[in-house]
Design a protein around this motif. Structure first.
Motif, PDB file in Angstrom:
ATOM      1  N   GLU A   1       1.028  -1.172   0.037  1.00 30.38           N
ATOM      2  CA  GLU A   1       0.092   0.079   0.136  1.00 30.38           C
ATOM      3  C   GLU A   1       0.772   0.989   0.070  1.00 30.38           C
ATOM      4  O   GLU A   1       1.771   1.244   0.817  1.00 30.38           O
ATOM      5  N   VAL A   2       0.314   2.120  -0.946  1.00 31.21           N
ATOM      6  CA  VAL A   2       1.373   3.511  -0.908  1.00 31.21           C
ATOM      7  C   VAL A   2       0.436   4.552  -0.669  1.00 31.21           C
ATOM      8  O   VAL A   2      -0.816   4.888  -1.177  1.00 31.21           O
ATOM      9  N   LEU A   3       0.634   5.471   0.291  1.00 30.94           N
ATOM     10  CA  LEU A   3      -0.036   6.776   0.613  1.00 30.94           C
ATOM     11  C   LEU A   3       1.082   7.827   0.405  1.00 30.94           C
ATOM     12  O   LEU A   3       2.294   7.982   0.508  1.00 30.94           O
ATOM     13  N   ARG A   4       0.395   8.901  -0.469  1.00 32.81           N
ATOM     14  CA  ARG A   4       1.081   9.916  -0.849  1.00 32.81           C
ATOM     15  C   ARG A   4       0.749  11.174   0.105  1.00 32.81           C
ATOM     16  O   ARG A   4      -0.639  11.378   0.229  1.00 32.81           O
ATOM     17  N   VAL A   5       1.465  11.846   1.030  1.00 35.13           N
ATOM     18  CA  VAL A   5       1.139  12.746   1.972  1.00 35.13           C
ATOM     19  C   VAL A   5       2.060  14.019   1.619  1.00 35.13           C
ATOM     20  O   VAL A   5       3.290  14.158   1.718  1.00 35.13           O
ATOM     21  N   VAL A   6       1.205  15.024   1.184  1.00 37.74           N
ATOM     22  CA  VAL A   6       1.872  16.076   0.608  1.00 37.74           C
ATOM     23  C   VAL A   6       2.018  17.360   1.552  1.00 37.74           C
ATOM     24  O   VAL A   6       1.181  17.673   1.974  1.00 37.74           O
ATOM     25  N   GLU A   7       3.362  17.696   1.869  1.00 39.21           N
ATOM     26  CA  GLU A   7       3.544  18.747   2.768  1.00 39.21           C
ATOM     27  C   GLU A   7       3.306  20.226   2.152  1.00 39.21           C
ATOM     28  O   GLU A   7       2.755  20.852   2.799  1.00 39.21           O
ATOM     29  N   TRP A   8       3.836  20.411   0.895  1.00 37.39           N
ATOM     30  CA  TRP A   8       3.522  21.654   0.145  1.00 37.39           C
ATOM     31  C   TRP A   8       3.563  21.529  -1.398  1.00 37.39           C
ATOM     32  O   TRP A   8       4.307  20.479  -1.660  1.00 37.39           O
ATOM     33  N   ARG A   9       2.728  22.444  -1.930  1.00 39.88           N
ATOM     34  CA  ARG A   9       2.559  22.045  -3.389  1.00 39.88           C
ATOM     35  C   ARG A   9       2.414  23.725  -3.703  1.00 39.88           C
ATOM     36  O   ARG A   9       1.673  24.373  -3.216  1.00 39.88           O
ATOM     37  N   GLY A  10       3.081  24.037  -4.971  1.00 38.67           N
ATOM     38  CA  GLY A  10       3.075  25.340  -5.524  1.00 38.67           C
ATOM     39  C   GLY A  10       4.001  25.531  -6.700  1.00 38.67           C
ATOM     40  O   GLY A  10       4.815  24.919  -6.712  1.00 38.67           O
ATOM     41  N   PRO A  11       3.995  26.834  -7.148  1.00 34.45           N
ATOM     42  CA  PRO A  11       4.836  27.478  -8.252  1.00 34.45           C
ATOM     43  C   PRO A  11       6.099  27.637  -7.158  1.00 34.45           C
ATOM     44  O   PRO A  11       6.402  27.944  -6.187  1.00 34.45           O
ATOM     45  N   TYR A  12       7.314  27.173  -8.068  1.00 33.48           N
ATOM     46  CA  TYR A  12       8.489  27.210  -7.509  1.00 33.48           C
ATOM     47  C   TYR A  12       9.637  28.114  -8.128  1.00 33.48           C
ATOM     48  O   TYR A  12       9.102  29.595  -8.641  1.00 33.48           O
ATOM     49  N   ALA A  13      10.799  27.677  -8.668  1.00 38.29           N
ATOM     50  CA  ALA A  13      11.521  28.567  -9.591  1.00 38.29           C
ATOM     51  C   ALA A  13      11.211  28.627 -11.055  1.00 38.29           C
ATOM     52  O   ALA A  13      10.622  27.763 -11.554  1.00 38.29           O
ATOM     53  N   PRO A  14      11.702  29.398 -11.782  1.00 43.77           N
ATOM     54  CA  PRO A  14      11.640  29.737 -13.042  1.00 43.77           C
ATOM     55  C   PRO A  14      11.808  28.380 -13.717  1.00 43.77           C
ATOM     56  O   PRO A  14      13.043  27.804 -13.398  1.00 43.77           O
ATOM     57  N   VAL A  15      11.285  28.058 -14.766  1.00 45.25           N
ATOM     58  CA  VAL A  15      11.567  26.672 -15.507  1.00 45.25           C
ATOM     59  C   VAL A  15      13.016  26.698 -16.015  1.00 45.25           C
ATOM     60  O   VAL A  15      13.900  25.560 -16.122  1.00 45.25           O
ATOM     61  N   ARG A  16      13.528  27.913 -16.494  1.00 38.58           N
ATOM     62  CA  ARG A  16      14.871  27.849 -17.270  1.00 38.58           C
ATOM     63  C   ARG A  16      15.775  27.965 -16.141  1.00 38.58           C
ATOM     64  O   ARG A  16      16.959  27.383 -16.574  1.00 38.58           O
ATOM     65  N   ASP A  17      15.345  28.135 -14.734  1.00 40.66           N
ATOM     66  CA  ASP A  17      16.409  27.854 -13.798  1.00 40.66           C
ATOM     67  C   ASP A  17      16.464  26.422 -13.144  1.00 40.66           C
ATOM     68  O   ASP A  17      17.621  26.142 -12.906  1.00 40.66           O
TER      69      ASP A  17
ATOM     70  N   SER B   1       2.814  32.178 -16.399  1.00 41.48           N
ATOM     71  CA  SER B   1       4.262  32.387 -15.876  1.00 41.48           C
ATOM     72  C   SER B   1       4.933  31.356 -16.290  1.00 41.48           C
ATOM     73  O   SER B   1       4.788  30.488 -17.077  1.00 41.48           O
ATOM     74  N   ASP B   2       6.423  31.533 -15.953  1.00 45.34           N
ATOM     75  CA  ASP B   2       7.459  30.474 -16.644  1.00 45.34           C
ATOM     76  C   ASP B   2       7.700  29.823 -15.389  1.00 45.34           C
ATOM     77  O   ASP B   2       9.137  29.088 -15.429  1.00 45.34           O
ATOM     78  N   ARG B   3       7.165  29.637 -14.193  1.00 45.39           N
ATOM     79  CA  ARG B   3       7.571  29.218 -12.946  1.00 45.39           C
ATOM     80  C   ARG B   3       7.093  27.558 -12.861  1.00 45.39           C
ATOM     81  O   ARG B   3       5.927  27.427 -13.220  1.00 45.39           O
ATOM     82  N   ALA B   4       8.043  26.771 -12.679  1.00 46.89           N
ATOM     83  CA  ALA B   4       7.780  25.329 -12.642  1.00 46.89           C
ATOM     84  C   ALA B   4       6.740  24.956 -11.117  1.00 46.89           C
ATOM     85  O   ALA B   4       7.021  25.704 -10.105  1.00 46.89           O
ATOM     86  N   VAL B   5       6.104  24.158 -11.457  1.00 40.17           N
ATOM     87  CA  VAL B   5       4.996  23.766 -10.072  1.00 40.17           C
ATOM     88  C   VAL B   5       5.470  22.442  -9.470  1.00 40.17           C
ATOM     89  O   VAL B   5       5.952  21.523 -10.388  1.00 40.17           O
TER      90      VAL B   5
END
Length: 300
Positions: free
Chosen positions: A15-31, A57-61
């Protein structure tokens, strides 16, 4: 489970449980993945937006998350996120962060005292933060009955014998002192190198490059296979272009070699790919398309 931050599925009998602590836009994709040109993000926009690239935007999620595996009668955590109250002056997003990750673990039915094994795929601050918690001003192991599996090469590199990563990033000393050293002090750390079998379903394997001790966790059960790849992948574009390493890889060339090897193995063996930081579905199947690799399907 109704909460989008806690999801579950099966890999054979595991059994696998995915527990997310934080999710959102981060650094620009080119970086984040400097070797990938803007045309890749543009041409694969339908696949990447909104789960892996922020619309407009150009930020990676990305996501910071822990995978909980119930295997062979034991509870195993794969990586432990950022943690609360950490001094991380080099990362404003996670410096002195406060969140309810323990509450999300509890919602998933995971009590701290019931965790048997903690796997740190590597020693970076967003993978070891909940190794410990603050008790009356001291950092102590958050999972009192667990064995913490630490890659020996990373423990040497980021520990005092390696000059805390050679002093390249000041946060490395802080990370080691608040999230790794207390586990050594408690006698709960187990260093491994090369390959380490946890049980009949779970095996750790060294895949250096992102850090000296970066590792993956292979799962084989009931005819099904998956591989938790840690930070070998930060974005789906690295499946299309495995030669491109993230800006966080200490040895980009070695990381690319490890990435290609793991991806090729996943295709050959039909393994589901489970990276540490994908912002949308955390599970993807990879297939060959001519001489290239691409996505076969995303797990729901």
């Amino acid at each position: 489970m109704a909460d989008e931050n806690v999801q579950s599925f099966m890999i054979g009998d595991v059994e696998v449980l995915r527990v997310v602590e934080w999710r959102g836009p981060y650094a620009p994709v080119r970086d984040l993945v400097p070797g990938v040109g803007p045309e890749v993000w543009r041409d694969d926009r339908e696949t990447l937006v909104p789960d892996h690239c922020e619309p407009g935007s150009d930020r990676a999620v990305v996501a910071v998350q822990t995978w909980v595996l119930r295997s062979a009668g034991r509870t195993v955590l794969v990586d432990t996120g950022v943690g609360n109250g950490r001094e991380r002056p080099g990362n404003a997003l996670f410096h002195q962060r406060q969140g309810d990750f323990p509450g999300r673990l509890a919602q998933a039915g995971v009590r701290r005292e019931d965790v048997d094994v903690v796997v740190n795929t590597h020693i970076h601050g967003d993978h070891v933060g909940w190794n410990t918690h603050d008790v009356e001003g001291s950092w102590v192991p958050a999972f009192p009955n667990a064995t913490y599996l630490l890659p020996a090469a990373d423990d040497h590199h980021f520990g005092p014998d390696g000059g805390y990563g050679g002093g390249v990033r000041p946060d490395d000393r802080l990370i080691y002192e608040d999230s790794i050293a207390p586990v050594h002090k408690s006698g709960q750390a187990l260093l491994w190198d090369g390959e380490h079998r946890i049980d009949e379903h779970l095996t750790l394997e060294s895949t250096p490059g992102h850090t000296p001790g970066s590792s993956v966790l292979r799962v084989t059960s009931g005819g099904e296979r998956a591989v938790f790849v840690g930070d070998l992948l930060h974005s789906p574009v690295q499946i299309l272009h495995p030669e491109c390493s993230s800006c966080f890889c200490l040895d980009p060339r070695q990381a690319a070699t490890s990435r290609r090897r793991v991806l090729e193995h996943a295709v050959a063996e039909g393994e589901l790919l489970i990276p540490a930081h994908f912002g949308g579905s955390g599970v993807v199947e990879v297939r060959r398309s001519g001489d290239a690799l691409t996505f076969a399907r995303w797990a729901p």
